[in-house]
Design an enzyme around this catalytic site. Structure first.
Site, PDB file in Angstrom:
ATOM      1  N   GLU A 106       0.844  -1.201   0.000  1.00  0.00           N
ATOM      2  CA  GLU A 106       0.000   0.000   0.000  1.00  0.00           C
ATOM      3  C   GLU A 106       0.877   1.248   0.000  1.00  0.00           C
ATOM      4  O   GLU A 106       1.903   1.287   0.676  1.00  0.00           O
ATOM      5  CB  GLU A 106      -0.881  -0.045   1.256  1.00  0.00           C
ATOM      6  N   ASP A 108       0.253   5.312   0.608  1.00  0.00           N
ATOM      7  CA  ASP A 108      -0.839   6.146   1.138  1.00  0.00           C
ATOM      8  C   ASP A 108      -0.619   7.632   1.145  1.00  0.00           C
ATOM      9  O   ASP A 108       0.409   8.093   1.634  1.00  0.00           O
ATOM     10  CB  ASP A 108      -1.020   5.853   2.643  1.00  0.00           C
ATOM     11  N   GLU A 110      -3.042  10.374   3.139  1.00  0.00           N
ATOM     12  CA  GLU A 110      -4.266  10.561   3.936  1.00  0.00           C
ATOM     13  C   GLU A 110      -4.278  12.005   4.419  1.00  0.00           C
ATOM     14  O   GLU A 110      -3.279  12.478   4.952  1.00  0.00           O
ATOM     15  CB  GLU A 110      -4.295   9.632   5.159  1.00  0.00           C
TER      16      GLU A 110
END
Ligand SMILES: *[C@@H]1O[C@H](CO)[C@@H](O)[C@H](O)[C@H]1NC(C)=O
Length: 292
Positions: A106, A108, A110
């Site tokens: 993953e 990311d 955010e």
């Protein structure tokens, strides 16, 4: 129906279908109808403006999210986002690449909301084979709720680079040679979501979501994947021109390193590689390699 009315309708229909044809021919980039599926939230995710604009909404019941129809193995993904304005405390807007399963990879972005006038925190992380814990957080040098800005993930066999408006903010090198797992086998989809995380997101969970402000809305446009499609045996790369393929070997040049240094010195608010309390036995091996 009078014949003139029927004629008008026919005329309108042919104009509509003509427009549809033109759209289908010219827009694979940025057409949300063609490129994404809504993953949750039903009508809280809205595709507007003929496929060019997408909004995610969060109300007291539920947030919403989408993911790309296609899976990619390496690529450069760009998207323009405008984040929840005003009092966004408690909300989290995500934009990431992820494979599936427990030992997933993953990459990311955010965006942790904040009360009015306080800055968003951009949280980044990299998971390889199910293990993350490589957080770096930043404040931004602009207000990400006022207009669209471009957030990009470049992922090739050598490194992952996070960009904001084409300025590199973080590099995660492939350091398999010193035992650091690097995401390179599992195809990933593009994901995004808007949800409530007021138990932890804003000032450590102290500031809660103000539901009187709901629904909260984040907007997206110009999703672009210059990427290799994860195929049955050999992968196909979407990019055709030399320029489009630049990402495959891209590294930071001197100017890029200078900009990265600027961001990391001025805007980084958390780096796992300098959190001694968290790693009393010593930092993970990738932390020992100097970036610059
Ligand atoms: C919210 O604002 C405070 C005060 O400026 C800041 O310390 C914090 O990093 C901001 N972001 C979040 C997600 O709490």
């Amino acid at each position: 129906m009078s014949s003139s009315k029927a004629f008008m309708m026919l005329l309108m229909l042919s104009v509509v279908s003509c427009n549809l044809l033109i759209m289908a021919a010219s827009s694979s980039a940025g057409d949300f109808y063609r490129n994404i599926d809504v993953t949750f939230g039903d009508q809280r995710a809205k595709i507007l403006d003929g496929g060019k604009l997408l909004t995610l909404n969060l109300d007291k019941t539920l947030g919403s999210g989408f993911r790309s129809k296609k899976e990619y193995l390496f690529g450069r993904i760009d998207i323009q986002m405008k984040l929840v304005p005003g009092n966004s405390a408690g909300t989290v807007t995500t934009y990431y690449l992820s494979s599936e399963g427990v030992t997933h990879d993953e990459i990311d972005f955010e965006f942790l909301g904040n009360s009015t006038g306080n800055p968003y925190t951009l949280h980044t992380n990299v998971f390889s084979q199910g293990k993350g814990e490589r957080e770096q957080q930043f404040h931004l040098w602009f207000d990400p709720t006022k207009s669209f800005h471009t957030y990009s993930i470049l992922w090739n066999t050598h490194r992952i680079i996070f960009f904001v408006d084409n300025i590199p903010i973080r590099v995660f090198d492939n350091l398999e040679s010193i035992g650091v797992p690097f995401p390179k086998k599992q195809p990933m989809r593009i994901y995004s979501s808007l949800w409530n995380a007021d138990d932890w997101a804003t000032q450590g969970g102290l500031v809660k979501t103000d539901w009187a402000q709901a629904p909260f809305t984040a907007s997206y446009r110009n999703l672009k994947a210059n990427a290799c499609l994860a195929g049955s045996s050999s992968s196909t790369c979407v990019s055709t021109t030399a320029e489009d393929k630049a990402w495959q070997n891209q590294a930071l040049d001197a100017a890029g390193r200078k900009r990265l240094r600027w961001v990391q010195n001025k805007f980084m608010v958390y780096n796992y590689c300098s959190d001694r309390k968290r790693f009393p036995q010593g930092f993970p091996p990738e932390c020992k390699r100097s970036r610059f």
